[in-house]
Design a protein around this motif. Structure first.
Motif, PDB file in Angstrom:
ATOM      1  N   ARG A 241       0.751  -1.348   0.243  1.00  0.00           N
ATOM      2  CA  ARG A 241      -0.194  -0.037   0.036  1.00  0.00           C
ATOM      3  C   ARG A 241       0.847   1.355   0.013  1.00  0.00           C
ATOM      4  O   ARG A 241       1.932   1.317   0.428  1.00  0.00           O
ATOM      5  N   SER A 242       0.442   2.305  -0.493  1.00  0.00           N
ATOM      6  CA  SER A 242       1.143   3.567  -0.770  1.00  0.00           C
ATOM      7  C   SER A 242       1.672   4.023   0.449  1.00  0.00           C
ATOM      8  O   SER A 242       0.785   4.125   1.619  1.00  0.00           O
ATOM      9  N   GLU A 243       2.748   4.628   0.765  1.00  0.00           N
ATOM     10  CA  GLU A 243       3.258   5.108   1.888  1.00  0.00           C
ATOM     11  C   GLU A 243       2.977   6.495   2.149  1.00  0.00           C
ATOM     12  O   GLU A 243       2.669   7.100   3.272  1.00  0.00           O
ATOM     13  N   TYR A 244       2.288   7.138   1.132  1.00  0.00           N
ATOM     14  CA  TYR A 244       1.733   8.474   1.014  1.00  0.00           C
ATOM     15  C   TYR A 244       0.438   8.371   2.011  1.00  0.00           C
ATOM     16  O   TYR A 244      -0.198   7.489   1.849  1.00  0.00           O
ATOM     17  N   ALA A 245       0.124   9.758   2.529  1.00  0.00           N
ATOM     18  CA  ALA A 245      -1.234   9.927   3.165  1.00  0.00           C
ATOM     19  C   ALA A 245      -2.179   9.750   1.976  1.00  0.00           C
ATOM     20  O   ALA A 245      -1.958  10.201   0.922  1.00  0.00           O
ATOM     21  N   ASP A 246      -3.249   9.063   2.687  1.00  0.00           N
ATOM     22  CA  ASP A 246      -4.481   8.927   1.205  1.00  0.00           C
ATOM     23  C   ASP A 246      -5.145  10.558   0.976  1.00  0.00           C
ATOM     24  O   ASP A 246      -4.651  11.239   1.568  1.00  0.00           O
ATOM     25  N   VAL A 247      -5.553  10.436   0.014  1.00  0.00           N
ATOM     26  CA  VAL A 247      -6.206  11.761  -0.750  1.00  0.00           C
ATOM     27  C   VAL A 247      -7.599  11.484  -0.564  1.00  0.00           C
ATOM     28  O   VAL A 247      -8.001  10.285  -1.073  1.00  0.00           O
ATOM     29  N   ASP A 248      -8.527  12.407  -0.470  1.00  0.00           N
ATOM     30  CA  ASP A 248      -9.865  12.275  -0.536  1.00  0.00           C
ATOM     31  C   ASP A 248     -10.153  12.290  -2.134  1.00  0.00           C
ATOM     32  O   ASP A 248      -9.532  12.860  -2.930  1.00  0.00           O
ATOM     33  N   PRO A 249     -11.328  11.374  -2.335  1.00  0.00           N
ATOM     34  CA  PRO A 249     -11.948  11.366  -3.896  1.00  0.00           C
ATOM     35  C   PRO A 249     -12.165  12.797  -4.011  1.00  0.00           C
ATOM     36  O   PRO A 249     -12.728  13.897  -3.364  1.00  0.00           O
ATOM     37  N   VAL A 250     -11.742  13.239  -5.329  1.00  0.00           N
ATOM     38  CA  VAL A 250     -12.340  14.714  -5.779  1.00  0.00           C
ATOM     39  C   VAL A 250     -13.551  14.646  -6.535  1.00  0.00           C
ATOM     40  O   VAL A 250     -13.896  14.071  -7.613  1.00  0.00           O
ATOM     41  N   GLU A 251     -14.461  15.123  -5.824  1.00  0.00           N
ATOM     42  CA  GLU A 251     -15.843  15.108  -6.203  1.00  0.00           C
ATOM     43  C   GLU A 251     -16.213  16.558  -6.851  1.00  0.00           C
ATOM     44  O   GLU A 251     -17.090  17.130  -6.744  1.00  0.00           O
ATOM     45  N   LEU A 252     -15.505  16.756  -8.148  1.00  0.00           N
ATOM     46  CA  LEU A 252     -15.655  17.896  -9.033  1.00  0.00           C
ATOM     47  C   LEU A 252     -15.565  17.240 -10.340  1.00  0.00           C
ATOM     48  O   LEU A 252     -14.914  16.442 -10.591  1.00  0.00           O
ATOM     49  N   PRO A 253     -16.302  18.022 -11.241  1.00  0.00           N
ATOM     50  CA  PRO A 253     -16.123  17.797 -12.770  1.00  0.00           C
ATOM     51  C   PRO A 253     -14.830  18.300 -13.115  1.00  0.00           C
ATOM     52  O   PRO A 253     -14.233  18.920 -12.477  1.00  0.00           O
ATOM     53  N   ILE A 254     -14.409  17.470 -14.085  1.00  0.00           N
ATOM     54  CA  ILE A 254     -12.838  17.682 -14.495  1.00  0.00           C
ATOM     55  C   ILE A 254     -12.683  19.025 -15.009  1.00  0.00           C
ATOM     56  O   ILE A 254     -11.481  19.902 -14.685  1.00  0.00           O
ATOM     57  N   HIS A 255     -13.452  19.829 -15.656  1.00  0.00           N
ATOM     58  CA  HIS A 255     -13.301  21.206 -15.931  1.00  0.00           C
ATOM     59  C   HIS A 255     -13.050  22.278 -14.569  1.00  0.00           C
ATOM     60  O   HIS A 255     -12.440  23.171 -14.693  1.00  0.00           O
ATOM     61  N   GLU A 256     -13.911  21.785 -13.526  1.00  0.00           N
ATOM     62  CA  GLU A 256     -13.487  22.462 -12.292  1.00  0.00           C
ATOM     63  C   GLU A 256     -12.407  22.197 -11.537  1.00  0.00           C
ATOM     64  O   GLU A 256     -11.672  23.140 -11.027  1.00  0.00           O
ATOM     65  N   ALA A 257     -11.833  20.841 -11.667  1.00  0.00           N
ATOM     66  CA  ALA A 257     -10.886  20.517 -10.919  1.00  0.00           C
ATOM     67  C   ALA A 257      -9.619  21.125 -11.514  1.00  0.00           C
ATOM     68  O   ALA A 257      -8.688  21.433 -10.745  1.00  0.00           O
ATOM     69  N   VAL A 258      -9.718  21.309 -12.949  1.00  0.00           N
ATOM     70  CA  VAL A 258      -8.394  21.944 -13.493  1.00  0.00           C
ATOM     71  C   VAL A 258      -8.506  23.259 -13.665  1.00  0.00           C
ATOM     72  O   VAL A 258      -7.436  23.896 -13.335  1.00  0.00           O
ATOM     73  N   LEU A 259      -9.648  23.906 -13.732  1.00  0.00           N
ATOM     74  CA  LEU A 259      -9.458  25.473 -14.137  1.00  0.00           C
ATOM     75  C   LEU A 259     -10.131  26.153 -13.051  1.00  0.00           C
ATOM     76  O   LEU A 259     -10.441  27.447 -13.060  1.00  0.00           O
ATOM     77  N   GLY A 260     -10.466  25.297 -11.714  1.00  0.00           N
ATOM     78  CA  GLY A 260     -10.976  26.082 -10.641  1.00  0.00           C
ATOM     79  C   GLY A 260     -10.059  27.142  -9.949  1.00  0.00           C
ATOM     80  O   GLY A 260     -10.532  27.898  -9.394  1.00  0.00           O
TER      81      GLY A 260
END
Length: 523
Positions: free
Chosen positions: A3-22
């Protein structure tokens, strides 16, 4: 299981255009996209405004949530604008290879049920023929100047229609529908949701430092998920400048690095090979480069070292993934390029798990440091193959593990090494031979410019390695016997190359992967 040693990230509940251009307003007048040929530039403010107006124009034309829009274009500064406009209008985008034939394009249109096309004028005739063959396409738009009978998305910038407000469910709604053969078979539509693609960007952000002031050269195609993520979504989400080239030409590529003071390269192994060996590299100032990262196909450690030594950079890093994984699962963090073991494709991204299954008994895990099939579980796993539940079930088991078809091993420190494809391993008298290993060795020969290896059956019905070799221009007298002897002196007897064919060029996909099927057709 690892399993990844990095801390988990929360699922991103955004449309891709908002996730990128927010954050576009934050970056404002900073250059977002630059045409690497003519210098035309779009700022972040323009990219944000333009994609919203085009989304309004698409909605006014009739695009609705649930529609599929085929984006058929080489890399241009209009490609991201059209992509985000389409997703904001509620459509899923199926990306199409710009060199697809009309029949190949029509097959994708039929399978994806695409009802809209956005193309460029030089490809319009192919798009028209594909639409006619497929049926069901309502309209073909053109990114640049539109000929009579077609509308240009440029004209949509003047639309006064209201901006669409679409209720998108990021976990369920498909953002992008690229086509992939998976581990085997004909190309299938890979359903990547807004959440899977956006979450993968968040996973990558933990390991790739990128932001305002960085200049990324986009020469790998946006239509491929690697280019879409690493060269479009990721840098535009963090305020970097993306310099866009429509295709790979070595001199144009090198000139763009020099002119635009490119800081980071995300490439495939054939470009690493050119950077390591081609004499033209010496003619350009590449001193602005800070790192080179390769993915899409295995990269030999010796070739990576030769490239980094020539450019005076940290060792070339690698990343790993596949279309069905949105696409990333592993990467060598930029800060660890100097200390990562040679040949590794990286460590697990956050919230991701990996198992290595025994090649002899897929029902058990391989022993420590033993090679086996790589299987992955995480939030970046695709929703499934469009309209193909059987293929989906064959790829993703009931516990959510995606079976990649790749052979690899994980060392004690969690670094993954990818050795080859399960289906491409050569079985010589019961011994497993990895074509990628032989290809890497062949590339160390000073007279070899490029090479590919496949398994063929000899007169005794034994599968043996057959090498296809591209000579260096200065090595016209390089013989089959010399190639076979070079390999024989450096490998175990069962790995020796038994047949050699000289060719003008190794057939490769746009991602850099060797098209072994085309080589098999030559035998």
């Amino acid at each position: 299981m690892f399993r990844s040693e990095y801390a988990d990230v929360d699922p991103v509940e955004l449309p891709i255009h908002e996730a990128v251009l927010g954050r576009a307003a934050e970056f404002g007048e900073a250059p977002a996209l630059v045409d690497g040929v003519d210098g035309t530039t779009l700022t972040y403010d323009q990219l944000d405004r333009f994609h919203r107006r085009i989304a309004a124009g698409l909605t006014e034309a009739g695009v609705r949530k649930g529609d599929v829009l085929a984006l058929h274009s080489p890399n241009t500064i209009a490609f991201p604008t059209a992509f985000y406009a389409a997703t904001r209008a509620g459509a899923a985008v199926t990306t199409v290879h710009p060199l697809a034939t009309a029949e190949e394009f029509a097959r994708q249109l039929r399978d994806s049920a695409a009802n809209w096309i956005v193309t460029v004028s030089p490809l319009l005739e192919t798009a028209r023929e594909a639409a006619e063959r497929a049926g069901g396409v309502r309209e073909i738009f053109v990114c640049d100047t539109a000929p009579p009978g077609h509308r240009s998305v440029i004209d949509m910038l003047g639309s006064t229609a209201p901006e669409p407000e679409i209720d998108i469910d990021p976990a369920e709604d498909v953002a992008v529908l690229p086509y992939s053969s998976g581990t085997t078979g004909i190309p299938k539509g890979v359903m990547l949701t807004h959440r899977s693609v956006a979450t993968n960007l968040a996973q990558l952000a933990s390991t790739v430092r990128i932001g305002p002031g960085d200049r990324i050269l986009a020469v790998l195609p946006f239509f491929h998920i690697y280019g879409l993520t690493a060269l479009m979504n990721m840098p535009l989400g963090h305020g970097a400048t993306v310099v866009v080239l429509p295709r790979f030409d070595l001199d144009t590529f090198l000139a763009a690095i020099e002119k635009h003071r490119i800081t980071g390269l995300f490439v495939a192994p054939p470009i690493v090979l050119a950077l390591a060996k081609h004499p033209a590299v010496e003619q350009y100032d590449l001193s602005s480069l800070e790192y080179v990262l390769s993915s899409a196909a295995p990269l030999d450690a010796a070739l990576a070292a030769a490239c980094s030594t020539r450019l005076g950079l940290p060792p070339v890093g690698q990343a790993y993934g596949m279309t069905e994984l949105s696409p990333g699962t592993h990467i060598v963090p930029l800060d660890d390029m100097s200390t990562a073991p040679p040949g590794t494709v990286g460590r697990l991204l956050p919230s991701t798990e990996i198992r290595i299954l025994s090649l002899d008994d897929p029902d058990r895990d391989a022993d420590a440091d033993e090679a086996g099939e790589i299987v992955i579980r995480g939030p970046q796993v695709m929703k499934g193959y469009l309209g193909n539940p059987d293929a989906t079930a064959a790829m993703i088991d009931e516990d959510g593990w995606l079976h990649t078809g790749d052979v690899g091993r994980v060392d004690a420190d969690g670094w993954l090494f990818v050795l080859d494809r399960v289906k491409e391993l050569i079985k010589y008298k019961g011994f497993q031979v990895a074509p990628a290993e032989l290809e890497a060795l062949l590339l160390t020969h000073p007279g070899v410019a490029d090479a590919a290896v496949i398994g063929v059956y000899n007169a005794d019905n034994n599968e043996v390695p057959h090498a296809y070799v591209v000579r260096q221009p200065s090595a016209t007298h390089l013989s089959e016997g010399e190639v076979m002897m070079y390999v024989a002196e450096r490998v175990a007897p069962y790995k020796r190359v038994r047949q050699v064919t000289f060719i003008d060029g190794v057939p490769r996909a746009a991602s850099g992967k060797i098209l072994r099927r085309q080589l098999r057709e030559k035998t």
